[in-house]
Design a protein around this motif. Structure first.
Motif, short mmCIF file in Angstrom:
data_model
loop_
_atom_site.label_atom_id
_atom_site.label_comp_id
_atom_site.label_asym_id
_atom_site.label_seq_id
_atom_site.Cartn_x
_atom_site.Cartn_y
_atom_site.Cartn_z
N ARG A 162 32.41 39.78 23.39
CA ARG A 162 31.81 39.35 24.65
C ARG A 162 32.18 37.92 25.00
NH1 ARG A 162 30.28 44.69 25.04
NH2 ARG A 162 28.08 45.10 24.56
N GLY A 163 32.55 37.12 23.99
CA GLY A 163 32.87 35.73 24.25
C GLY A 163 31.73 34.77 23.96
N TRP A 164 30.64 35.27 23.37
CA TRP A 164 29.51 34.39 23.10
C TRP A 164 29.28 34.12 21.62
CZ3 TRP A 164 26.33 36.82 19.81
CH2 TRP A 164 26.16 38.21 19.90
N ALA A 218 31.20 39.07 31.42
CA ALA A 218 31.23 37.95 32.36
C ALA A 218 31.88 36.70 31.79
CB ALA A 218 29.81 37.63 32.83
N ARG A 219 31.93 36.57 30.46
CA ARG A 219 32.41 35.33 29.84
C ARG A 219 33.78 35.47 29.20
NH1 ARG A 219 27.67 31.71 27.50
NH2 ARG A 219 26.10 32.05 29.10
N ARG A 220 34.55 36.48 29.59
CA ARG A 220 35.83 36.71 28.91
C ARG A 220 36.91 37.11 29.90
NH1 ARG A 220 36.63 41.75 25.48
NH2 ARG A 220 38.53 41.74 26.71
N GLY A 273 23.37 32.38 26.29
CA GLY A 273 22.53 31.94 27.40
C GLY A 273 21.23 32.70 27.54
N VAL A 274 20.73 33.29 26.44
CA VAL A 274 19.50 34.09 26.51
C VAL A 274 18.43 33.56 25.57
CG1 VAL A 274 20.69 36.18 27.27
CG2 VAL A 274 20.38 35.76 24.82
N GLU A 275 18.61 32.35 25.04
CA GLU A 275 17.69 31.86 24.02
C GLU A 275 16.27 31.70 24.56
OE1 GLU A 275 19.34 28.12 25.95
OE2 GLU A 275 20.01 30.17 25.50
N ARG A 276 16.11 31.46 25.87
CA ARG A 276 14.77 31.23 26.40
C ARG A 276 13.93 32.50 26.42
NH1 ARG A 276 16.87 29.83 32.38
NH2 ARG A 276 18.68 29.30 31.12
#
Length: 378
Positions: A162-164, A218-220, A273-276
Motif C-alpha cells: 500500500r505504501g504505508w 492512494a499512496r502508491r 494516517g489512521v493513528e487517531r
C-alpha cells in the motif's frame, strides 16, 4: 472491452468478485486464486486503486495454442510490444504453469523475453533492458496443458504494498489478506473492534482505512502509468471519485504484550494516517478486559510455523479459551491461524470455519461466539 485477470489470496475470490462488480467490471468469473473479468480502462484503474483484496490486475494481450518453447516464442513475437510500451522501459518476464508439458519454465521465460526484445530490435534497432528487481514493465505468461496467455501487469508492485508500511512486527500478514479477514468477519464500523495480538497492526490499519473510506492504492504508483495507453486525464477522474461513505465515531482497539510490536504498530498507523482512530495499549490477551460490552475481536495468534513451539501453543490455547469465556461474553471472536488444532485446544465450538491461504500455507479463519453459559463442544 478489455480482458483482465485479478489475482488474490486463495479463499478471497468471492470478496474480490464483489469488489470488481462494484467497480464496473463485467463478465466476472471466479477461479482458484483470482477473478477473470472484462471492462474498460476506467474499471482497470479503479480496481488497482480501490480493491482491498486483489494482489495484481493483469491485462490480457494474447492467447495462443502451444506444444513447445518455439510456439511460445512465436506467440510472443506476434504481439506488437512497441505499441504497448517504449524501449526505454525496463522489462521482466514471469511464467507460471499448470499441467504444462514444458520441462523448464526458466527456458520458457527466456524464450518469451527474447521474443519481446527481438520485436523491439526489429522495429527500432534496440532492445529494452531486463531488470528482475524493479522493472518498469512486467510480462506474465500463464501456461496450461496446451493453451497459453500473455498479460501485461497493470499494477506494478503487488497491490498489497500500500505504501504505508513503516515497520513490520514479527511475521506480518500481507495487507490484502488482512483486509479480506476483516471483511469476512462481518465487522461494521459502528461496532467496537479489537485486535489483542496486534503485532505491526496490519489488521487495524486495514480496518481503519476501510472505515474511513481510504483508497488502498492512494499512496502508491501503478504499472499502467508506464504503458503507452495510459490516460492521465481518465486516471485523474478515477482518483477524484469518492466511492466509500466515511463512518462516524470509530471504536478500534489494539494491544500486544511486546513493546517492540507496539512501537511498530504505532509507526504503521501513523504512516497510514489512521493513528487517531486506533487506541493502542500494552496488554496480555490472557489478562486484558474487553473494551466494550460487545464487539468483534480479530486476531492472528502465533502458530508453530511462525512463533512458538507446538507444545507452548498447546498450553496457551486452553488459557485463551478461559480468558475469552471470562472477559469477552457477547463478543464475536475471529482467529486466523494455520494451527488447525486451535478449536479443539481452545475448547470452544467455532460457529464458522473459513479456509484461507497465507501464501502456500493452508489456514482457517475460525469464528467463535462467546455466549453466557457453556460454549464448549461435547
Amino acid at each position: 472491452m478489455e480482458h483482465f485477470f485479478a489475482s488474490s489470496p486463495r479463499g478471497l475470490e468471492s470478496l474480490l468478485a464483489g469488489e470488481l462488480a462494484s467497480l464496473g467490471a463485467q463478465r466476472i468469473k471466479e477461479v482458484p486464486g483470482g477473478v477473470a473479468f472484462e471492462g474498460d480502462w476506467r474499471a482497470c484503474y479503479a480496481a488497482n486503486l480501490w480493491s482491498r483484496v486483489a494482489s495484481r490486475v493483469l491485462w490480457r494481450v494474447a492467447e495462443f495454442d502451444y506444444a513447445g518453447e518455439g510456439d511460445l516464442y512465436d506467440a510472443a513475437r506476434k504481439v506488437d510490444w512497441t505499441r504497448l510500451f517504449t524501449v526505454a522501459r525496463t522489462l521482466r518476464v514471469n511464467v507460471s504453469a499448470q499441467k504444462s508439458p514444458l520441462k523448464s519454465l526458466d527456458f520458457a521465460t527466456l524464450r518469451i523475453k527474447d521474443a519481446v526484445c527481438d520485436r523491439f530490435r526489429d522495429a527500432g534497432g534496440s532492445r529494452p533492458s531486463v531488470d528482475r528487481t524493479n522493472p518498469d514493465v512486467r510480462v506474465h505468461a500463464f501456461l496450461e496443458a496446451a493453451r497459453g496467455a500473455l498479460y501485461l501487469d497493470t499494477s506494478g508492485e503487488p497491490l498489497f504494498k500500500r505504501g504505508w508500511r513503516a515497520g513490520a512486527g514479527e511475521a506480518p500478514l500481507r495487507e490484502n489478506l488482512a483486509a479480506g479477514i476483516v471483511m469476512l468477519s462481518g465487522w461494521t464500523p459502528g461496532e467496537p473492534l479489537l485486535d489483542p495480538m496486534c503485532g505491526g497492526a496490519t489488521l487495524l490499519v486495514e480496518a481503519a482505512a476501510m472505515a474511513r473510506g481510504r483508497a488502498p492504492g492512494a499512496r502508491r504508483a501503478f504499472g499502467f502509468e508506464k504503458l503507452k495507453i495510459f490516460d492521465s486525464r481518465l486516471w485523474s477522474d478515477v482518483k477524484s471519485e469518492d466511492r466509500t461513505a466515511k463512518s462516524g465515531k470509530l471504536e478500534i482497539f489494539g494491544s500486544d504484550n511486546d513493546p517492540r510490536a507496539l512501537n511498530a504498530a504505532r509507526r504503521n498507523l501513523a504512516a497510514a494516517g489512521v493513528e487517531r482512530w486506533v487506541k493502542l495499549e500494552r496488554a496480555d490477551i490472557l489478562e486484558r478486559p474487553a473494551p466494550a460490552p460487545a464487539g468483534v475481536m480479530i486476531a492472528n495468534p502465533p502458530y508453530g510455523e511462525r512463533i512458538g513451539s507446538r507444545e507452548e501453543l498447546a498450553l496457551f490455547y486452553p488459557k485463551l479459551g478461559d480468558a475469552l469465556k471470562k472477559r469477552f461474553t457477547g463478543w464475536r471472536c475471529h482467529f486466523f491461524t494455520a494451527d488447525l488444532r486451535l478449536p479443539k485446544l481452545i475448547r470452544l465450538q467455532p460457529a464458522r470455519r473459513v479456509p484461507l491461504y497465507n501464501g502456500a500455507l493452508e489456514c482457517r479463519l475460525y469464528e467463535i461466539r462467546i455466549v453466557a453459559g457453556s460454549n464448549r463442544p461435547a
